[in-house]
Design a protein around this motif. Structure first.
Motif, PDB file in Angstrom:
ATOM      1  N   ILE A  71       0.863  -1.178   0.000  1.00 25.05           N
ATOM      2  CA  ILE A  71       0.000   0.000   0.000  1.00 25.05           C
ATOM      3  C   ILE A  71       0.902   1.231   0.000  1.00 25.05           C
ATOM      4  N   THR A  72       0.476   2.264  -0.727  1.00 22.37           N
ATOM      5  CA  THR A  72       1.224   3.511  -0.757  1.00 22.37           C
ATOM      6  C   THR A  72       0.337   4.615  -0.187  1.00 22.37           C
ATOM      7  N   LEU A  73       0.892   5.332   0.790  1.00 21.09           N
ATOM      8  CA  LEU A  73       0.184   6.437   1.431  1.00 21.09           C
ATOM      9  C   LEU A  73       0.833   7.756   1.013  1.00 21.09           C
ATOM     10  N   ALA A  74       0.002   8.779   0.829  1.00 20.25           N
ATOM     11  CA  ALA A  74       0.496  10.118   0.503  1.00 20.25           C
ATOM     12  C   ALA A  74       0.121  11.054   1.649  1.00 20.25           C
ATOM     13  N   TYR A  75       1.055  11.920   2.022  1.00 22.26           N
ATOM     14  CA  TYR A  75       0.868  12.847   3.134  1.00 22.26           C
ATOM     15  C   TYR A  75       1.034  14.269   2.618  1.00 22.26           C
ATOM     16  N   GLU A  76       0.212  15.174   3.146  1.00 20.46           N
ATOM     17  CA  GLU A  76       0.348  16.586   2.818  1.00 20.46           C
ATOM     18  C   GLU A  76       0.164  17.369   4.111  1.00 20.46           C
TER      19      GLU A  76
END
Length: 92
Positions: free
Chosen positions: A43-48
Motif C-alpha cells: 500500500i502507498t500512502l500520501a501525506y500533505e
C-alpha cells in the motif's frame, strides 16, 4: 484466517519527503493522509502538511504487510480490508 491473537504488521519499505516551504514551530499544521494505491502485496500512502492553507511538506510511504514474520498478500489473507483500501485509493 485471522483471529484476535493474530498480529498484522505494516512494514515501511520506502519513505520520500519534500519540504515545500518553511513553517514556524508554533504554527498550527494540518496533516492530510490518503491512500495513493493498494496492491495485494503493498500500500502507498500520501501525506500533505499545510499551514494556513499552504502546503509546507509532502511525503509518500510504501508499506507491505507481515503476518507471523512473513510477507503476505492482503488480498488473499484479508479480502474485505483489501477491497476497502483499493476502493479508497480509487476515490482519491
Amino acid at each position: 484466517m485471522f483471529t484476535e491473537n493474530t498480529y498484522l504488521i505494516m512494514l515501511v519499505l520506502t519513505f520520500k519527503s519534500v519540504k515545500e516551504k518553511k513553517s514556524q514551530i508554533h504554527k498550527k499544521i494540518e496533516i492530510f493522509v490518503k491512500i495513493k494505491s493498494a496492491s495485494p502485496a503493498s500500500i502507498t500512502l500520501a501525506y500533505e502538511m499545510q499551514c494556513r492553507g499552504e502546503i509546507v511538506f509532502t511525503a509518500e510511504s510504501r508499506h507491505c504487510f507481515l503476518k507471523n514474520g512473513k510477507i503476505i498478500s492482503l488480498k488473499r489473507e484479508m479480502p474485505d480490508l483489501f477491497a476497502r483500501l483499493a476502493d479508497m485509493a480509487k476515490t482519491e
